[in-house]
Design an enzyme around this catalytic site. Structure first.
Site, PDB file in Angstrom:
ATOM      1  N   LYS A 118      28.768  48.224  42.437  1.00  0.00           N
ATOM      2  CA  LYS A 118      28.894  48.450  43.949  1.00  0.00           C
ATOM      3  C   LYS A 118      28.990  50.044  44.221  1.00  0.00           C
ATOM      4  CE  LYS A 118      30.979  44.299  45.365  1.00  0.00           C
ATOM      5  NZ  LYS A 118      31.086  43.535  43.973  1.00  0.00           N
TER       6      LYS A 118
HETATM    7  C1  PLP Z   1      30.538  42.010  43.978  1.00  0.00           C
HETATM    8  C2  PLP Z   1      30.094  41.866  42.613  1.00  0.00           C
HETATM    9  C3  PLP Z   1      29.291  40.694  42.375  1.00  0.00           C
HETATM   10  C4  PLP Z   1      28.501  39.919  43.517  1.00  0.00           C
HETATM   11  O1  PLP Z   1      27.597  40.503  43.963  1.00  0.00           O
HETATM   12  P1  PLP Z   1      27.219  40.065  45.499  1.00  0.00           P
HETATM   13  O2  PLP Z   1      26.444  41.173  46.121  1.00  0.00           O
HETATM   14  O3  PLP Z   1      28.180  39.576  46.531  1.00  0.00           O
HETATM   15  O4  PLP Z   1      26.058  39.015  45.325  1.00  0.00           O
HETATM   16  C5  PLP Z   1      28.846  40.315  41.032  1.00  0.00           C
HETATM   17  N1  PLP Z   1      29.423  40.974  39.978  1.00  0.00           N
HETATM   18  C6  PLP Z   1      30.389  42.027  40.118  1.00  0.00           C
HETATM   19  C7  PLP Z   1      31.237  42.453  39.098  1.00  0.00           C
HETATM   20  C8  PLP Z   1      30.717  42.348  41.393  1.00  0.00           C
HETATM   21  O5  PLP Z   1      31.683  43.369  41.718  1.00  0.00           O
END
Ligand code: PLP
Length: 478
Positions: A120
């Protein structure tokens, strides 16, 4: 480039929602009609252009891709923003998103070397710079209110700390995040970052955020905003690493690759869809879910069925414990030939009333795989532990539980002719207890994170009470 809502009736621009520019939608969440913003069309990238981009450093590649979508920030400013965001100092390597070969046609794209050790950061760090730029330009102040169970909140705080024009109010369920996650967030001493530990569970935090956002008068008076995954700027920032991964896995820009993506809200893999629509030679987009398999069910059956809170499971890959995939509407809009009226019927009427819709009889559902490359699979707790063990034994590599699900489902869709790039979504250190369960030992902790649990904490404990949260925001705005 203009943006429209996935629920706007055709022809575009004449419906209930007028077309908007990038900086107008940057600070907004949903469109006023409840839809999500998408560009009017996807810019097309030729093979020559791909060749020209192949050698670019990550920040300059980001600039090239973003400038196809952003025409209301002067190019030199946008380039500065990209270069300030994607630095070796922040992301730990000159490639920013380094690709590792695992052998047998499998690769791992490293997206978790940013400040909070999850992918993220790749988008949120850019968002921090874009928000600051636009808010300073407008002379405005924005108060970001969010709810987190870990990953999103810390990524948002590390992106917004010290930024002009932004305050962050992040609610989290008191005592329910891991000690490491608490330490990451609560040790921030920046004056514009406020941690609110709520006596309750994650849903209580989300309810508070909803209640405050639904109080339109308060929302306007105190300029309440969000940074959730439906934000288009976050999505477009994620498009960049699909290109960066492609360039590292191929030698010429006619080769094809596939991507496997651990998915929750469909934000990450939706960025892959956008990259593919732009002309990046992607064969398959493999959607990997955990036990919360809303998306896997759709791609297998054509039925999209949101889950109630009683059948949304708490799993050992907790960042994907979702009941509904909030970005999915964007793909359905493309799948249905950008028919906003139909999307409005499905997401605005059928889902709220019946909790599901069924596209299995629609011939376009078949195109999800044939024309758009989507396939899917799921992974359970036992399979997750097995993959973590197997990956460690086979390649000496520790992966986090989310990435493990990606590896597991990627193997099921492996084509020996096509490189398969699995997106790493977090480092194992963030989910140490599952690693201990799988391997009997703890993941290594880089020196920078030694002893962070002992740092002084800056957090306010509150009951799950909307008025208390509002009062706190009012005080900080004085
Ligand atoms: C947010 C997150 C996801 C999911 O990603 P999306 O964009 O919501 O599909 C998967 N793995 C981790 C570690 C995350 O922080």
């Amino acid at each position: 480039m203009n943006y429209l809502s996935t629920r706007a009736s055709r022809p575009s621009g004449t419906g209930s929602v007028p077309l908007k520019r990038f900086c107008e939608i940057l600070l907004e969440g949903l469109a006023p009609d409840g839809g999500l913003y998408l560009p009017e069309s996807y810019p097309q990238v030729s093979a020559q252009q791909l060749e020209a981009w192949r050698q670019l450093p990550y920040a300059d590649l980001a600039f090239e891709i973003l400038s196809l979508y952003i025409d209301d920030i002067p190019a030199p400013d946008l380039r500065d923003i990209c270069r300030a965001t994607y630095t070796e100092a922040l992301f730990g390597s000159p490639q920013i998103a380094p690709l590792k070969s695992l052998g047998a046609g499998m690769y791992l794209l490293g997206l978790s070397n940013g400040p909070t050790l999850a992918f993220k950061d790749m988008a949120m760090q850019l968002l921090g710079h874009l928000f600051e730029y636009e808010l300073v330009r407008r002379g405005e102040q924005l108060n970001i209110l969010g709810a987190t169970s870990g990953d999103t909140g810390s990524a948002a705080e590390y992106a917004m700390r010290g930024k002009q024009g932004v305050r962050v109010f992040m609610t989290s369920p008191h005592g329910r995040m891991s000690p490491f996650q608490q330490a990451q967030m609560f040790s921030l001493q920046d004056a514009n970052i406020h941690n609110l530990a709520i006596e309750g569970v994650f849903d209580d935090c989300q309810d508070i955020v909803k209640a405050v956002s639904n109080d339109l008068e308060f929302k306007r008076a105190y300029k309440i905003g969000t940074v959730n995954s439906i934000n288009w700027a976050r999505l477009v920032a994620q498009v960049v690493y699909y290109f960066a991964g492609y360039f590292q896995a191929t030698r010429t820009s006619t080769e094809r690759v596939s991507f496997a993506v651990p998915s929750g809200n469909f934000g990450n893999v939706c960025a892959g869809h956008v990259a593919r629509m732009m002309g990046l030679p992607i064969e398959r987009l493999v959607v990997a879910t955990n036990e919360n398999d809303v998306l896997d069910e759709f791609f297998r059956t054509g039925v999209y069925r949101v889950r109630g809170s009683t059948d949304t499971f708490e799993t050992s890959s907790p960042s994907r414990d979702i009941s509904t995939a909030s970005n999915f509407e964007r793909f359905v809009f493309d799948l249905l030939g950008r028919d906003g009226a139909r999307v409005q019927q499905l997401f605005g009427v059928d889902l709220p009333q019946k909790g599901c819709f069924d596209l299995s009889a629609d011939p376009r559902f078949q195109e999800a795989q044939r024309r758009y490359g989507f396939v899917s699979g799921k992974s359970t707790h036992a399979q997750r532990l097995h993959t973590i063990r197997q990956t460690y034994e086979q390649w000496g590599l520790m992966v986090d539980p989310h990435t493990a699900d990606g590896l597991k489902v990627a193997r099921e869709h492996l084509d020996p002719q096509v490189p398969m790039i699995v997106l790493e979504t977090a480092l194992p250190m963030k989910f140490a207890s599952t690693i201990v369960e799988a391997l009997g030992c703890s993941p290594d902790r880089p020196a920078a994170f030694e002893g962070i649990e002992a740092l002084p904490k800056r957090v306010r404990l509150m009951s799950a009470d909307v008025e208390q949260v509002k009062q706190f925001i009012v005080e900080q705005c004085k």
